[in-house]
Design a protein around this motif. Sequence first.
Motif, short mmCIF file in Angstrom:
data_model
loop_
_atom_site.label_atom_id
_atom_site.label_comp_id
_atom_site.label_asym_id
_atom_site.label_seq_id
_atom_site.Cartn_x
_atom_site.Cartn_y
_atom_site.Cartn_z
N THR A 557 0.87 -1.30 -0.01
CA THR A 557 -0.20 -0.01 0.03
C THR A 557 0.80 1.30 -0.03
N LEU A 558 2.00 1.18 0.82
CA LEU A 558 2.78 2.42 0.96
C LEU A 558 3.59 2.78 -0.65
N ILE A 559 3.84 1.64 -0.88
CA ILE A 559 4.46 1.82 -2.44
C ILE A 559 3.68 2.18 -3.38
N GLU A 560 2.46 1.60 -3.51
CA GLU A 560 1.16 2.37 -4.35
C GLU A 560 1.16 3.78 -4.03
N GLU A 561 1.12 4.25 -2.93
CA GLU A 561 0.62 5.49 -2.92
C GLU A 561 1.66 6.29 -3.21
N ALA A 562 3.04 5.83 -2.84
CA ALA A 562 4.22 6.74 -3.42
C ALA A 562 4.34 6.96 -4.66
N SER A 563 4.28 5.64 -5.45
CA SER A 563 4.44 5.43 -7.04
C SER A 563 3.12 6.59 -7.46
N GLY A 564 2.02 6.43 -6.79
CA GLY A 564 0.94 7.25 -7.46
C GLY A 564 1.05 8.57 -7.48
N ILE A 565 1.56 9.18 -6.20
CA ILE A 565 1.92 10.63 -6.11
C ILE A 565 3.02 11.14 -7.16
N LEU A 566 4.11 10.25 -7.14
CA LEU A 566 5.33 10.45 -7.78
C LEU A 566 5.07 10.56 -9.28
N GLU A 567 4.05 9.70 -9.76
CA GLU A 567 3.57 9.80 -11.34
C GLU A 567 3.16 11.06 -11.79
N HIS A 568 2.52 11.78 -10.56
CA HIS A 568 1.95 13.22 -11.14
C HIS A 568 3.07 14.29 -10.59
N THR A 569 4.18 14.02 -9.59
CA THR A 569 5.18 15.06 -9.53
C THR A 569 6.22 15.03 -10.08
N LEU A 570 6.84 13.94 -10.56
CA LEU A 570 8.16 13.87 -11.45
C LEU A 570 7.68 14.47 -12.90
N ILE A 587 4.63 -6.08 7.98
CA ILE A 587 5.64 -5.66 8.69
C ILE A 587 5.05 -4.85 10.08
N ASN A 588 5.95 -4.74 11.04
CA ASN A 588 5.42 -4.02 12.30
C ASN A 588 6.42 -2.63 12.09
N GLY A 589 5.65 -1.49 11.82
CA GLY A 589 6.49 -0.58 11.88
C GLY A 589 5.51 0.98 11.67
N ASP A 590 6.13 2.32 11.72
CA ASP A 590 5.60 3.52 11.45
C ASP A 590 5.58 3.59 10.07
N PRO A 591 4.26 4.01 9.56
CA PRO A 591 3.96 4.18 8.10
C PRO A 591 4.61 5.45 7.79
N THR A 592 4.48 6.35 8.70
CA THR A 592 4.94 7.76 8.52
C THR A 592 6.40 7.79 8.16
N GLU A 593 7.09 6.99 8.97
CA GLU A 593 8.78 6.95 8.71
C GLU A 593 9.00 6.19 7.43
N LEU A 594 8.34 5.20 7.21
CA LEU A 594 8.77 4.10 5.90
C LEU A 594 8.25 4.88 4.89
N SER A 595 7.14 5.80 4.92
CA SER A 595 6.94 6.38 3.53
C SER A 595 7.99 7.77 3.40
N LEU A 598 10.69 5.87 1.44
CA LEU A 598 10.42 5.61 0.00
C LEU A 598 10.54 6.83 -0.68
N MET A 599 10.02 8.07 -0.21
CA MET A 599 10.12 9.20 -1.04
C MET A 599 11.48 9.73 -1.02
N ASN A 600 12.21 9.62 0.15
CA ASN A 600 13.47 10.07 0.11
C ASN A 600 14.48 9.44 -0.80
N LEU A 601 14.37 7.94 -1.02
CA LEU A 601 14.88 7.30 -2.18
C LEU A 601 14.85 7.57 -3.33
N ALA A 602 13.27 7.91 -3.47
CA ALA A 602 12.69 8.23 -4.86
C ALA A 602 13.37 9.61 -5.41
N ILE A 603 13.33 10.49 -4.37
CA ILE A 603 13.92 11.84 -4.72
C ILE A 603 15.36 11.66 -5.26
#
Length: 849
Positions: A557-570, A587-595, A598-603
């Motif tokens: 879900t996080l990857i789909e959200e990130a890729s969806g936003i990036l498609e309109h941003t890049l 996984i057990n984690g913080d969705p804010t930090e994991l997102s 993904l965005m830092n690596l994508a940028i």
Amino acid sequence: MPQTARYYVNWVNILLTIAAAGVIVVFLAGANTAWYAAETSDEIFRNFQIHREVRSVLEAMKDAETGQRGFLIMGDDRYLAWYHVGLSRVVEHLDALDGYAATGEVDPDRVAELRRIVGEKKAILEAAVAARMHAPESEAFLRAREIVATDRGKLLMDLIRSEIGEMLAARELEMERLKLLADGLANRHFLIISLGLLLTLSTFAAAAVFTNLERAERNRAGARLQTERSRLQAVIDASMDAVVAVDHEHRIVMLNPNAEDLFQRRERDATSQPFRILFPKRYLAELEPLMDVDAAGGPPRRNVSDGGIIQGLKADGTEFPAEAVVSRSLIDGRPLFTVILRDVTERETGRTRAREQMAILSRVRDAIHVRDLQGRIQSWNDGARELYGWDASEAVGRMGASLLQLPSDGDESGILSELLNSGVWIGERRINARDGRELTVESRRSLIVDDSGQPTSQLVIDIDITEEKRREQIERRSQRLESIGTLASGIAHDLNNVLTPITMGARLLRREPGEQQRLGLLDTITSSAERGAAMIRQLLSFAGGTSGPREVVDMKTLIEEASGILEHTLTQSVAVRTDVEQSLWPINGDPTELSQVLMNLAINARDAMPEGGTLTFEAHNTTLHESASAVGLSPGDYVCVSVSDTGTGIPPDVVDQIFDPFFTTKEQGRGTGLGLATCLGIIKSHNGNVSVYSEPRRGTKFTVYLPAQVRSAELQSRLQTESVPEGSGQTILLIDDEESILLVVRATLETRGYNVLTAVGGAAGIAAFRRRSAEIDLVIVDMMMPEIDGPETIRALRGLRPDVRIIASSGLKRPEYGGGVEGCCGFLSKPYDDKQLLNEIRNALQDMS
């Protein structure tokens, strides 16, 4: 036979009878005297042996202490040989005394007490040697100084001297008694011999035989005594201390070999010389009173100088520091003084060096302390005092966890287990300082072991990184805000696309279209609203700036959200692709930090493709076995997420530095150098790791490993199959300032079997609850309302009925709300759907039941 003859015969017979009786009496008395003489001689010899064993215990203990102190100061293993030989001799002499105690010749209680004191002293010596052998070099001299200066060791040594002195005094009294007994036996023997000479020659012969036997026994005792004297001389010659004997005229009569070496004088040259030649004049005033010929009583041994140190004088005029003890004994009625000196040049030099090391250690700003394996603090440096606020006197002896550690900061037993397994533990800890400040420290623990390799304690070095962590948190917030700036245009574009079908669909519905068209429009409106809600949640997650609670996260879900936003941003020159396994483990984690990761690596990937290219997100399940150590992880199940690009790549000479904070290859003003460092920190906090592979001009691939929660996935799947819960007539009060929300939520709940009351705003809600509080089972309160907000409304409701069940609701995911609201049993994050609403209500009502 004539009467007269018979008379003389009778007298002769009587005289012969008396003579015979006298011979028998003399013979028996002589034999008895000789037997007592032999027994007395044996007792004298045994008493001398006991006397020697008692003295040898003290001398051997001193030798062991000398070797131990030499090793503590110098760290030279040669001193350990002296130390172990001394301890072995102590055990041998104590065993010999146990043998005499078993026969009743020595008081067994006194021997047992001596063994106990020696055992305590031996334990202190062994602990000191073990600490010196394994202490870090920087603490060696400090530990040596603390151990040498301890009062406990000196007190035990004084107790040993006192106990041995009392035992020696008892031996001397016994020797005096035996001497008197021997003298009495000699007088008695003389009388018997005289009587034998008067009575008969045979009695004299018998007495002579017994006298010869007694003389032979005395000769044997004298030979044994000479042997013991030779042995004593050998012990004196072998002593590591300098031994000087001084007669009643204060002239030297003996120097042992160690004294010859120490004073650089031969015994034959120093004999008959005044003892003053061995000491500087300034010390004679202290020595002469200890060698007072007329002094009676007082302790048999006395230390020279209250400070314990006196200067000796070599033949070439060089002075050296020494510890000296003077003992006084009587030989043929004249006093003989024995001066025992121990060269402490190395020790005094070591003390000087220890003071220098202490001065250096006091300048170390890191907090350093030692704990035993139970966690009790044993030592505490100035750096620890400056950082934490406790003096050493307050910290030593207390449990480190209770003194410093916050209750929520991990498990101390887990750290100790890892320390025992690997010998070292490194990590971050949260520490509670004395003034209440919460500190973050980078802590390193090292295991300290003894000679046999058994762990004894743990060395803890803490470095204060509180300020660095604060700056890192600020930088993370800055990174999120930077990401929001990058994504703002894409979110605006998507929101416009979402709002358009909602607006148009609502207008078409007013024109009463056909049933099929109406259902299609409703589906479009619902889908668009859900997309808008998802984008708002994403925006709030990025804007939060702080870590949220850990929860089950679907990386797909996080990857789909990130890729969806990036498609309109890049830019259109950058293509975004995804390749995600369908049944991806959660996984057990913080969705804010994991997102953010993904965005830092994508940028970063976008910046590496200035001419365009392909940005690819990949994710799949993997199980690491032997290969786990290659990526710095433990074997187990992981979700593997990779972000790759077809850009310029990373030069080989800098690839090892890209995760370092503030390292960047971008030009001034285009990068802080904290993006990848932040990503690594987030993944490490999730017990994962990041690897990178790059080739110049062929692109870069970042691979993230996150521990999978397979069981949580099974549970989540099972929960998804459960039906939406229904009500059974419970009454629910809705309090919100948005009438549209009240209308929709009321309709939803009434169709599910609930009775619903509504109130617009906090004041109306409090009034409604006051009127009908007895029939209300649950209250749903909006947290953001004008005039009277949610928290104030909740407090008022609690005042009216403390046991009422309340669910808080808010469109902002803030820490104070998202993690649970005080006084509430649930939380609804707007926008929510009917399933989330009904599940939260069911959970709240179940808690009540």
